[in-house]
Enzyme design. Sequence first.
Site, PDB file in Angstrom:
ATOM      1  N   VAL A   1       0.854  -1.197   0.000  1.00  0.00           N
ATOM      2  CA  VAL A   1       0.000   0.000   0.000  1.00  0.00           C
ATOM      3  C   VAL A   1       0.884   1.239   0.000  1.00  0.00           C
ATOM      4  O   VAL A   1       1.730   1.403   0.876  1.00  0.00           O
ATOM      5  CB  VAL A   1      -0.927   0.035   1.234  1.00  0.00           C
TER       6      VAL A   1
ATOM      7  N   ILE B   1       5.842   4.851   1.044  1.00  0.00           N
ATOM      8  CA  ILE B   1       5.396   5.555   2.255  1.00  0.00           C
ATOM      9  C   ILE B   1       5.288   4.583   3.428  1.00  0.00           C
ATOM     10  O   ILE B   1       4.544   3.609   3.357  1.00  0.00           O
ATOM     11  CB  ILE B   1       4.025   6.227   2.032  1.00  0.00           C
TER      12      ILE B   1
ATOM     13  N   ASP C   1      -7.487  -1.321  -7.767  1.00  0.00           N
ATOM     14  CA  ASP C   1      -6.213  -1.208  -7.046  1.00  0.00           C
ATOM     15  C   ASP C   1      -6.419  -0.498  -5.702  1.00  0.00           C
ATOM     16  O   ASP C   1      -5.971  -0.980  -4.654  1.00  0.00           O
ATOM     17  CB  ASP C   1      -5.226  -0.418  -7.925  1.00  0.00           C
TER      18      ASP C   1
ATOM     19  N   LYS D   1      -6.172  -1.883  -1.609  1.00  0.00           N
ATOM     20  CA  LYS D   1      -5.391  -1.173  -0.593  1.00  0.00           C
ATOM     21  C   LYS D   1      -6.277  -0.743   0.574  1.00  0.00           C
ATOM     22  O   LYS D   1      -5.867  -0.806   1.740  1.00  0.00           O
ATOM     23  CB  LYS D   1      -4.703   0.040  -1.233  1.00  0.00           C
TER      24      LYS D   1
HETATM   25  N1  HSE Z   1      -0.938   1.341 -10.164  1.00  0.00           N
HETATM   26  C1  HSE Z   1      -0.719   1.862  -8.857  1.00  0.00           C
HETATM   27  C2  HSE Z   1      -0.872   3.376  -8.874  1.00  0.00           C
HETATM   28  C3  HSE Z   1       0.635   1.554  -8.300  1.00  0.00           C
HETATM   29  O1  HSE Z   1      -1.131   3.963  -9.902  1.00  0.00           O
HETATM   30  O2  HSE Z   1      -0.735   3.947  -7.812  1.00  0.00           O
HETATM   31  C4  HSE Z   1       0.736   0.171  -7.753  1.00  0.00           C
HETATM   32  O3  HSE Z   1      -0.170  -0.039  -6.724  1.00  0.00           O
END
Ligand code: HSE
Length: 459
Positions: free
Chosen positions: A140, A144, A209, A213
């Site tokens: 995630v 950071i 995505d 996270k």
């Molecule tokens: N594809 C993701 C982003 C990065 O654009 O932040 C990998 O998690």
Amino acid sequence: MTKEQSAPGGEPLRVALLGCGVVGSAVARLLTEHAADLTARVGRPLQLVGIGVRRAGRTRPEAGVDPTLFTTDSTELVTRADIVVEVIGGIEPARSLILRAMEHGASVVTANKALLAEDGPTLYAAARDHGVDLYYEAAVAGAIPLLRPLRESLAGDSVRKVIGIVNGTTNYVLDKMDSTGAGFAEAVSQAQALGYAEADPTADVEGFDAAAKAAILASLAFHTRVSGRDVHREGITEVTAADIQAAKDMDCVVKLLAICERVDAHDGPDGPTPGGVSVRVHPAMLPRRHPLAGVREAFNAVFVEADAAGQLMFYGRGAGGDPTASAVLGDIVAVARHRVGGGHGPGESSYADLPVLDMGQALTRYHISLDVADRPGVLAQVATAFADHEVSIETVRQQQIPADLDDAAGPGHAPSAARASLVVVTHAAPDAALSATVDALAALPIVRGVNSVMRVEGV
Ligand code: HSE
């Protein structure tokens, strides 16, 4: 990196790397370049014993890695390592390889958000059963430091809310739409040309995505199992230039937010709603003065609110080879130190087992922009639709729509009818009530169109 002290000797800890893409090759290079410092920090040398790749002949000479380390037999590779680093991504073969590695006594470092969001408890159970570590800081927000603060630094506090920009691609797209007036498709093309967006940007722009996270963040923040399937997900494909302009008119920006929050029991339109956690990903308007509003380009940032700590903000690069490798290497050092000095990192903490609420039960605020007839009684009808759903209005702004714009509406619309734009911002209400209000408004004859509907955060 400078050499801190003379490196201790001893039997090397064997590190196997699964995957040698952008992140994997950066991990391999940094392991080699920083070998002496890493040895000093761990107390024993780290030896890269193999790199599992899908296709033979993939030697990535630019990584500065010994080509003899590459193997297509990852199943065998994971049985001869103390630490397995998985940066393949996806569910399989990553899950099987991680479980096999743990069965053979290896601690695992992974960046695999999709797998953790889908089947994190299985990985945790295997780590516990085999007495090994499972670390995943890079899963995630890339570089950071965020998961370790949630897992460890805030383990004595009570987190109320985590709200963040955890997808750099969509932040880049929305930032370009805001700063240049570009439409969604144009901004995505720019992001692709610069390498921020994949050729198939679905995982990013549809919010998959960010949802994975959010599930990981919520699980850690609330000591509750939250899977990707529990996360309400809306991407940015429906965000229009009109939405961006509506946000500007409110001195706001539009951001794709991952929001994880504890919701106390409250009275909803259908009776009392139990408390629990709300986990969601959707675009929202944020006031320009909000710290997350200033997060530009492909950067990530996460705001955490905890009872005792108050507000915390984490900011940095959420993707890219070296930034993500930094988080992976931090985890490698952590698990390697446990190998040398004994002990384990934290396991799964899901004791709180809070209910995960439906999106309809989340308390949200809406910004609604309507195109209405401008005549007596219109405002009263609009206000009644809100009142019928027990939604309280915070502000209403009315603006005359000029006649020339009215004419541009086309032959189906009478140019003489006076029209106005009505912008309503609500107080917080159950999302189901707000959504039902929008449906009711759209069905009113005096409403000629719903120009923009967007949730509002951070006010
Ligand atoms: N594809 C993701 C982003 C990065 O654009 O932040 C990998 O998690």
